[in-house]
Design a protein around this motif. Structure first.
Motif, short mmCIF file in Angstrom:
data_model
loop_
_atom_site.label_atom_id
_atom_site.label_comp_id
_atom_site.label_asym_id
_atom_site.label_seq_id
_atom_site.Cartn_x
_atom_site.Cartn_y
_atom_site.Cartn_z
N PRO A 84 0.82 -1.21 0.00
CA PRO A 84 0.00 0.00 0.00
C PRO A 84 0.85 1.26 0.00
N VAL A 85 0.18 2.37 -0.25
CA VAL A 85 0.82 3.68 -0.14
C VAL A 85 0.46 4.27 1.22
N ILE A 86 1.46 4.68 1.96
CA ILE A 86 1.25 5.28 3.29
C ILE A 86 1.00 6.78 3.08
N LYS A 87 -0.18 7.22 3.53
CA LYS A 87 -0.62 8.58 3.18
C LYS A 87 -0.95 9.37 4.44
N GLU A 88 -0.21 10.45 4.64
CA GLU A 88 -0.33 11.25 5.87
C GLU A 88 -1.76 11.71 6.15
N PHE A 89 -2.43 12.19 5.10
CA PHE A 89 -3.73 12.83 5.34
C PHE A 89 -4.88 11.83 5.52
N PHE A 90 -4.58 10.53 5.54
CA PHE A 90 -5.60 9.57 5.94
C PHE A 90 -5.44 9.19 7.42
N ARG A 91 -4.59 9.93 8.14
CA ARG A 91 -4.39 9.64 9.56
C ARG A 91 -5.60 10.10 10.38
N GLU A 92 -5.61 9.68 11.65
CA GLU A 92 -6.72 10.04 12.53
C GLU A 92 -6.72 11.54 12.82
N SER A 93 -7.89 12.05 13.21
CA SER A 93 -8.00 13.42 13.70
C SER A 93 -6.83 13.68 14.63
N VAL A 94 -6.13 14.77 14.43
CA VAL A 94 -5.00 15.06 15.30
C VAL A 94 -5.54 15.73 16.57
N THR A 95 -5.33 15.07 17.70
CA THR A 95 -5.75 15.64 18.98
C THR A 95 -4.51 15.79 19.85
N LEU A 96 -4.72 16.10 21.13
CA LEU A 96 -3.59 16.19 22.06
C LEU A 96 -3.13 14.80 22.50
N HIS A 97 -3.92 13.79 22.19
CA HIS A 97 -3.64 12.43 22.65
C HIS A 97 -2.37 11.88 21.99
N THR A 98 -1.56 11.20 22.77
CA THR A 98 -0.32 10.66 22.22
C THR A 98 -0.58 9.51 21.24
N CYS A 99 -1.78 8.95 21.26
CA CYS A 99 -2.09 7.89 20.29
C CYS A 99 -2.12 8.45 18.86
N ASP A 100 -2.23 9.78 18.74
CA ASP A 100 -2.27 10.40 17.41
C ASP A 100 -0.89 10.87 16.96
N HIS A 101 0.12 10.58 17.73
CA HIS A 101 1.50 10.99 17.38
C HIS A 101 2.17 9.82 16.68
N ARG A 102 2.46 9.97 15.41
CA ARG A 102 2.99 8.83 14.67
C ARG A 102 4.49 8.66 14.87
N HIS A 103 4.95 7.47 14.59
CA HIS A 103 6.39 7.18 14.58
C HIS A 103 7.04 7.88 13.39
N ASN A 104 8.36 7.94 13.42
CA ASN A 104 9.08 8.53 12.28
C ASN A 104 9.07 7.56 11.09
N ALA A 105 9.39 8.09 9.93
CA ALA A 105 9.34 7.29 8.70
C ALA A 105 10.35 6.15 8.74
N THR A 106 11.50 6.39 9.36
CA THR A 106 12.52 5.34 9.45
C THR A 106 11.97 4.12 10.18
N TYR A 107 11.26 4.36 11.26
CA TYR A 107 10.70 3.26 12.04
C TYR A 107 9.61 2.54 11.24
N ILE A 108 8.73 3.30 10.59
CA ILE A 108 7.67 2.67 9.80
C ILE A 108 8.29 1.82 8.69
N HIS A 109 9.31 2.37 8.06
CA HIS A 109 9.99 1.65 6.99
C HIS A 109 10.65 0.36 7.51
N SER A 110 11.14 0.41 8.74
CA SER A 110 11.79 -0.79 9.27
C SER A 110 10.77 -1.92 9.48
#
Ligand SMILES: *[C@@H]1O[C@H](CO)[C@@H](O)[C@H](O)[C@H]1NC(C)=O
Ligand SMILES: *[C@@H]1O[C@H](CO)[C@@H](O)[C@H](O)[C@H]1NC(C)=O
Ligand SMILES: *[C@@H]1O[C@H](CO)[C@@H](O)[C@H](O)[C@H]1NC(C)=O
Ligand SMILES: *[C@@H]1O[C@H](CO)[C@@H](O)[C@H](O)[C@H]1NC(C)=O
Ligand SMILES: *[C@@H]1O[C@H](CO)[C@@H](O)[C@H](O)[C@H]1NC(C)=O
Length: 366
Positions: free
Chosen positions: A198-224
């Motif tokens: 698949p294509v990983i697409k930033e703007f299909f992410r969840e509503s950005v809130t103050l919650h840490t569950c909405d803080h994504r990992h860096n691209a290096t980690y996702i790629h790993s």
């Protein structure tokens, strides 16, 4: 399916997307989920053939189709025909909107209660036993994704369903894992989408809130984790959207959801084969709600792990102005700095020693 018939349309959309506006509408009459009489809270995509209504289409060939072809085969043919008969400014796509399976943040929200979760615990990265920053799937979340996998597998065998021509996924871990479990090791049809990448697409992410569950990992980690998967053009190493202080409003979210949809409809997925007509998006409840607003679909809450197909018509409207300005500000909100004393439906009460603040409780390096 060969997409050559659709490719010229994709080019036309690409050429004009900058200057004009794509107007989306939900086309009803095909899926139960579009009918006011369908109750979202009890709807089960696995017992309803993804909600596809048993019916005939004007494109059916009554001499042989109705006995030999399945409902999904005739539906696919029908939408292909709609695209053939439409002017180049109009395109129909079927979006399979999938919500991730249960994550540790969902379990923690149930455990602490929503008010206490929202005003305190969601701002932490986890407790001593679980982590919910960019939450992973719980065992039951994994199971929900496996149900989606089995159901696709069953649909391929029994309905000969045309599997999605392209796949997009939110960059948050729970969505990445859900897509991986759902679609890995399936006999995906267009050879261009097999194996599953698949294509990983930033703007299909969840509503950005103050919650840490909405803080994504860096691209290096996702790629790993998913080395074969593609990042969309311009995907950033660090999460530039989450700051733990401000939350995007529905209006702001709808603007970026529309940008993501516009890119899908314009065929801009970094893939020479084009996006195609059936498109899978593995995402989140808040983001799917936003996409449904953008396409003018009625509200339809998905349970964790559920999949919702919708038929969308995109039309390039010359010289229309993008709606802008109102309701698109990002907002801060107060939260407690220590575990709240009560969590009741009317709200969250901070301990007297804890003053509600509007700064992050945790900071991330980088
Ligand atoms: C978008 O489409 C809807 C439904 O077809 C129509 O009512 C509306 O006027 C359109 N909007 C624009 C800006 O063309
Ligand atoms: C649709 O048709 C199939 C048989 O082709 C049948 O098993 C199913 O129950 C029907 N569904 C509805 C909602 O009528
Ligand atoms: C941490 O949160 C989880 C809910 O996700 C809960 O089951 C667990 O008991 C909590 N651990 C502690 C030490 O409070
Ligand atoms: C990316 O994130 C991982 C895991 O959170 C971390 O260990 C690593 O240092 C980060 N890499 C970069 C280049 O920032
Ligand atoms: C992706 O799914 C495959 C098949 O289920 C599994 O073997 C693999 O470990 C998964 N990868 C990740 C990073 O979760």
């Amino acid at each position: 399916m060969k997409l050559s018939s659709i490719a010229p349309l994709a080019i036309a959309l690409t050429a004009t997307a900058q200057a004009s506006y794509i107007n989306y509408t939900t086309v009803t009459g095909y899926f139960l989920q579009d009918e006011a009489s369908t109750d979202a809270s009890t709807f089960d995509y696995t017992t309803t053939n993804f909600g596809l209504i048993n019916r005939t289409y004007p494109s059916d060939n009554p001499d042989n189709d109705n006995n030999l072809l399945t409902q999904w085969e005739r539906f696919h043919h029908h939408i292909t025909t709609l695209n053939h008969l439409s002017p180049p400014t109009i395109s129909y796509k079927v979006l399979f909107l999938g919500r991730h399976g249960e994550g540790y943040h969902n379990a923690a929200e149930s455990y602490y209660g929503t008010p206490a979760w929202n005003c305190y615990y969601s701002l932490l990265t986890g407790n001593s036993t679980t982590t919910w920053s960019d939450a992973d799937l719980t065992p039951s979340g994994i199971q929900q994704a496996q149900i989606a996998h089995s159901f696709w597998s069953h649909q391929i065998a029994s309905q000969r369903i045309h599997t999605p021509d392209s796949y997009f996924v939110s960059p948050l871990l729970r969505a990445l894992r859900t897509a991986n479990i759902t679609f890995s090791d399936l006999p995906l049809q267009p050879s261009s989408s097999s194996p599953f990448t698949p294509v990983i697409k930033e703007f299909f992410r969840e509503s950005v809130t103050l919650h840490t569950c909405d803080h994504r990992h860096n691209a290096t980690y996702i790629h790993s984790l998913f080395p074969e998967w593609t990042f969309e053009k311009g995907f950033r190493e660090e999460d530039g959207m989450w700051d733990g202080v401000r939350a995007e409003s529905n209006g702001a979210q709808d603007v970026r959801s529309k940008v993501a949809l516009d890119e899908v409809f314009a065929g801009d997925d970094d893939d020479d084969d084009g996006v195609g007509m059936f498109v899978s998006v593995t995402s989140h409840s808040g983001e799917i709600a936003s996409l449904l607003r953008v396409i003018g679909h009625r509200e339809f809450g998905l349970r964790t792990g559920a999949v919702l197909p919708v038929l969308v018509r995109g039309e390039i409207v010359g010289d229309a102005l993008e709606p802008t300005g109102t309701g698109t500000r990002w907002e801060t909100s107060a939260h407690c700095t220590a575990p709240p004393v009560t969590s009741v439906s009317s709200g969250c009460v901070c301990a007297s020693s804890a003053v509600p603040v509007t700064t992050p409780l945790v900071t991330f390096a980088g």
